[in-house]
Write a protein that holds these residues in place. Structure first.
Motif, mmCIF file in Angstrom:
data_model
loop_
_atom_site.group_PDB
_atom_site.id
_atom_site.type_symbol
_atom_site.label_atom_id
_atom_site.label_comp_id
_atom_site.label_asym_id
_atom_site.label_seq_id
_atom_site.Cartn_x
_atom_site.Cartn_y
_atom_site.Cartn_z
ATOM 1 N N VAL A 249 0.864 -1.185 0.000
ATOM 2 C CA VAL A 249 0.000 0.000 0.000
ATOM 3 C C VAL A 249 0.896 1.227 0.000
ATOM 4 C CG1 VAL A 249 -1.827 1.250 1.174
ATOM 5 C CG2 VAL A 249 -1.777 -1.239 1.290
ATOM 6 N N LEU A 250 0.918 1.953 -1.119
ATOM 7 C CA LEU A 250 1.707 3.164 -1.240
ATOM 8 C C LEU A 250 0.930 4.187 -2.065
ATOM 9 C CD1 LEU A 250 5.250 1.698 -2.057
ATOM 10 C CD2 LEU A 250 4.572 2.851 0.059
ATOM 11 N N PRO A 251 0.856 5.458 -1.613
ATOM 12 C CA PRO A 251 0.167 6.484 -2.409
ATOM 13 C C PRO A 251 0.759 6.580 -3.809
ATOM 14 C CG PRO A 251 0.668 7.302 -0.214
ATOM 15 C CD PRO A 251 1.384 5.989 -0.348
ATOM 16 N N GLY A 252 -0.101 6.655 -4.796
ATOM 17 C CA GLY A 252 0.341 6.771 -6.172
ATOM 18 C C GLY A 252 0.453 5.461 -6.921
ATOM 19 N N LEU A 253 0.424 4.342 -6.193
ATOM 20 C CA LEU A 253 0.504 3.052 -6.874
ATOM 21 C C LEU A 253 -0.816 2.737 -7.563
ATOM 22 C CD1 LEU A 253 2.308 0.654 -4.355
ATOM 23 C CD2 LEU A 253 3.198 1.531 -6.510
ATOM 24 N N PRO A 254 -0.769 2.187 -8.768
ATOM 25 C CA PRO A 254 -2.016 1.725 -9.388
ATOM 26 C C PRO A 254 -2.486 0.448 -8.705
ATOM 27 C CG PRO A 254 -0.159 1.071 -10.736
ATOM 28 C CD PRO A 254 0.398 1.928 -9.619
ATOM 29 N N SER A 255 -3.758 0.146 -8.848
ATOM 30 C CA SER A 255 -4.263 -1.129 -8.352
ATOM 31 C C SER A 255 -3.760 -2.212 -9.294
ATOM 32 C CB SER A 255 -5.792 -1.122 -8.312
ATOM 33 O OG SER A 255 -6.250 -0.194 -7.360
ATOM 34 N N SER A 256 -2.883 -3.035 -8.785
ATOM 35 C CA SER A 256 -2.191 -3.995 -9.635
ATOM 36 C C SER A 256 -2.159 -5.366 -8.971
ATOM 37 C CB SER A 256 -0.760 -3.521 -9.913
ATOM 38 O OG SER A 256 -0.059 -4.452 -10.693
ATOM 39 N N THR A 257 -2.284 -6.405 -9.784
ATOM 40 C CA THR A 257 -2.174 -7.779 -9.301
ATOM 41 C C THR A 257 -1.226 -8.527 -10.226
ATOM 42 O OG1 THR A 257 -4.461 -7.728 -8.502
ATOM 43 C CG2 THR A 257 -3.415 -9.884 -8.708
ATOM 44 N N THR A 258 -0.199 -9.144 -9.633
ATOM 45 C CA THR A 258 0.790 -9.884 -10.412
ATOM 46 C C THR A 258 0.925 -11.287 -9.844
ATOM 47 O OG1 THR A 258 2.019 -7.832 -10.787
ATOM 48 C CG2 THR A 258 3.147 -9.887 -11.282
ATOM 49 N N VAL A 259 0.925 -12.267 -10.736
ATOM 50 C CA VAL A 259 1.108 -13.657 -10.330
ATOM 51 C C VAL A 259 2.419 -14.153 -10.932
ATOM 52 C CG1 VAL A 259 0.103 -15.970 -10.243
ATOM 53 C CG2 VAL A 259 -1.395 -13.963 -10.368
ATOM 54 N N TYR A 260 3.304 -14.648 -10.066
ATOM 55 C CA TYR A 260 4.601 -15.165 -10.502
ATOM 56 C C TYR A 260 4.600 -16.698 -10.404
ATOM 57 C CZ TYR A 260 6.378 -10.382 -9.921
ATOM 58 O OH TYR A 260 6.593 -9.031 -10.019
ATOM 59 N N PHE A 261 4.897 -17.355 -11.494
ATOM 60 C CA PHE A 261 5.136 -18.787 -11.506
ATOM 61 C C PHE A 261 6.609 -19.015 -11.834
ATOM 62 C CE2 PHE A 261 0.631 -18.469 -12.532
ATOM 63 C CZ PHE A 261 0.067 -19.482 -11.767
ATOM 64 N N SER A 262 7.195 -20.037 -11.249
ATOM 65 C CA SER A 262 8.607 -20.281 -11.562
ATOM 66 C C SER A 262 8.958 -21.750 -11.424
ATOM 67 C CB SER A 262 9.512 -19.458 -10.633
ATOM 68 O OG SER A 262 9.561 -20.030 -9.342
ATOM 69 N N ARG A 263 10.059 -22.070 -12.056
ATOM 70 C CA ARG A 263 10.758 -23.344 -11.885
ATOM 71 C C ARG A 263 12.214 -23.059 -12.213
ATOM 72 N NH1 ARG A 263 7.460 -26.285 -16.661
ATOM 73 N NH2 ARG A 263 8.172 -25.020 -18.444
ATOM 74 N N PRO A 264 13.127 -23.968 -11.959
ATOM 75 C CA PRO A 264 14.546 -23.671 -12.193
ATOM 76 C C PRO A 264 14.808 -23.135 -13.594
ATOM 77 C CG PRO A 264 14.347 -25.711 -10.979
ATOM 78 C CD PRO A 264 12.947 -25.301 -11.345
ATOM 79 N N GLY A 265 15.386 -21.922 -13.640
ATOM 80 C CA GLY A 265 15.761 -21.321 -14.898
ATOM 81 C C GLY A 265 14.667 -20.572 -15.625
ATOM 82 N N GLU A 266 13.479 -20.422 -14.992
ATOM 83 C CA GLU A 266 12.372 -19.789 -15.720
ATOM 84 C C GLU A 266 11.386 -19.128 -14.745
ATOM 85 O OE1 GLU A 266 9.161 -21.001 -19.192
ATOM 86 O OE2 GLU A 266 9.786 -22.522 -17.735
ATOM 87 N N VAL A 267 10.930 -17.934 -15.121
ATOM 88 C CA VAL A 267 9.872 -17.237 -14.375
ATOM 89 C C VAL A 267 8.791 -16.817 -15.366
ATOM 90 C CG1 VAL A 267 9.268 -15.251 -12.947
ATOM 91 C CG2 VAL A 267 11.473 -16.379 -12.617
ATOM 92 N N TYR A 268 7.555 -17.168 -15.056
ATOM 93 C CA TYR A 268 6.411 -16.795 -15.891
ATOM 94 C C TYR A 268 5.553 -15.811 -15.095
ATOM 95 C CZ TYR A 268 2.084 -17.330 -18.621
ATOM 96 O OH TYR A 268 0.965 -17.105 -19.365
ATOM 97 N N THR A 269 5.330 -14.602 -15.647
ATOM 98 C CA THR A 269 4.668 -13.526 -14.921
ATOM 99 C C THR A 269 3.373 -13.119 -15.606
ATOM 100 O OG1 THR A 269 6.832 -12.679 -14.241
ATOM 101 C CG2 THR A 269 4.943 -11.217 -13.968
ATOM 102 N N LEU A 270 2.322 -13.014 -14.812
ATOM 103 C CA LEU A 270 1.023 -12.512 -15.275
ATOM 104 C C LEU A 270 0.697 -11.256 -14.478
ATOM 105 C CD1 LEU A 270 -0.912 -15.897 -15.205
ATOM 106 C CD2 LEU A 270 -0.028 -14.748 -17.243
#
Length: 305
Positions: A249-270
């Motif tokens: 929670v910080l003033p000025g931040l947009p309402s945002s939702t991020t989901v991080y998936f990972s496994r060795p050597g890879e990150v998948y971000t939504l």
């Protein structure tokens, strides 16, 4: 073509089948053109003075086949809702703090009526009950409805054979993120949800809880190698399958939702960002169009995507 058809009895026989086809086509075309047009859906906005309520008034006014028929709120009572929404012309619809009065005044109309509820979890059941009593459908967008409230609403709608759509989110982008997260969960063993908001509130947010619950219900076990279970800075675990949610929670931040998936050597971000209430309007218009055909309660706008 009409002159040709009328004089066809002087023509050779091989012209007559063509004459019949032409006449049938003309008759079918005229019959289709005389079909009556569908009447407008009347929409009552409960919580019309809120930011999302004002956006809904403008969106419904612009939408094809629907019109604002009432505006309910405890604020700005007596003000024209068109002026409150900074529209070019007033709608000649005053804000009224009496749902029963508004519903009663339009109940004699033969048009389909939908009551959109942006109020509070404590008032939703009574609001839907009133709408149902007047034979009107409801769209409910009130975050953090308790499961027992949804169950009570479902029983009410089943008994009355009346449609109601309860939408934890009206954001089509948020629904698409949830669906993508479900697809990704079968390919990754590690997942974390990070959300941000400009203002303080109850956390995790409804969107984050919905995503976490969706992932939890798949029977997967996530973050098996996470040894920091008791460290609060690692976020709150939602459900029993290790899905962690981190909230900023910080003033000025947009309402945002991020989901991080990972496994060795890879990150998948939504990621999905909400700038303002305008992003909810396509989902709201879709919800209004769909609920008029329902005869029971449906939970989740994603059922219609």
């Amino acid at each position: 073509m009409v002159a040709f058809t009328c004089k066809s009895h002087h023509m050779p026989n091989f012209f007559k089948p063509y004459k019949c086809v032409v006449r049938r086509r003309i008759y079918t075309y005229i019959g289709c053109s005389m079909q009556p047009s569908q009447s407008n859906i009347k929409v009552v906005i409960n919580g019309a003075a809120k930011e999302i309520g004002r956006a809904a008034v403008v969106a419904v006014t612009k939408a094809r086949g629907m019109e604002v028929a009432g505006a309910i709120d405890a604020c700005l009572v007596g003000e024209d809702i068109g002026k409150v929404c900074d529209m070019d012309e007033p709608l000649e619809i005053p804000i009224i703090n009496d749902l029963t009065m508004v519903l009663g005044s339009i109940s004699q109309s033969k048009a389909s009526t939908v009551v959109v509820d942006f109020t509070d979890p404590s008032t939703v059941y009574d609001n839907v009950k009133q709408a149902t009593a007047f034979g009107m459908k409801s769209v409910v967008y009130v975050p953090r409805l308790k499961p027992e409230t949804v169950s009570a609403l479902s029983a009410l709608c089943d008994k009355a054979t009346m449609g109601c759509l309860v939408a934890p989110t009206l954001s089509i982008g948020s629904i698409l993120l949830q669906q993508a997260a479900i697809s990704a969960s079968f390919h990754y063993n590690n997942v974390e949800i990070v959300e941000s908001r400009a203002n303080s509130g109850d956390f995790p947010s409804q969107d984050a809880i919905q995503i976490a619950n969706n992932l939890t219900n798949l029977g997967q076990i996530y973050n098996r190698e996470d040894i920091s279970t008791d460290i609060k800075a690692r976020g709150q675990v939602v459900g029993d399958d290790g899905v962690r949610v981190h909230s900023m929670v910080l003033p000025g931040l947009p309402s945002s939702t991020t989901v991080y998936f990972s496994r060795p050597g890879e990150v998948y971000t939504l990621k999905h960002d909400v700038i303002d209430a305008q992003c909810l309007m396509p989902g709201l218009i879709l919800a209004i169009r769909k609920v008029v055909r329902l005869k029971n309660l449906v939970y989740g706008l994603e059922k219609f995507l």
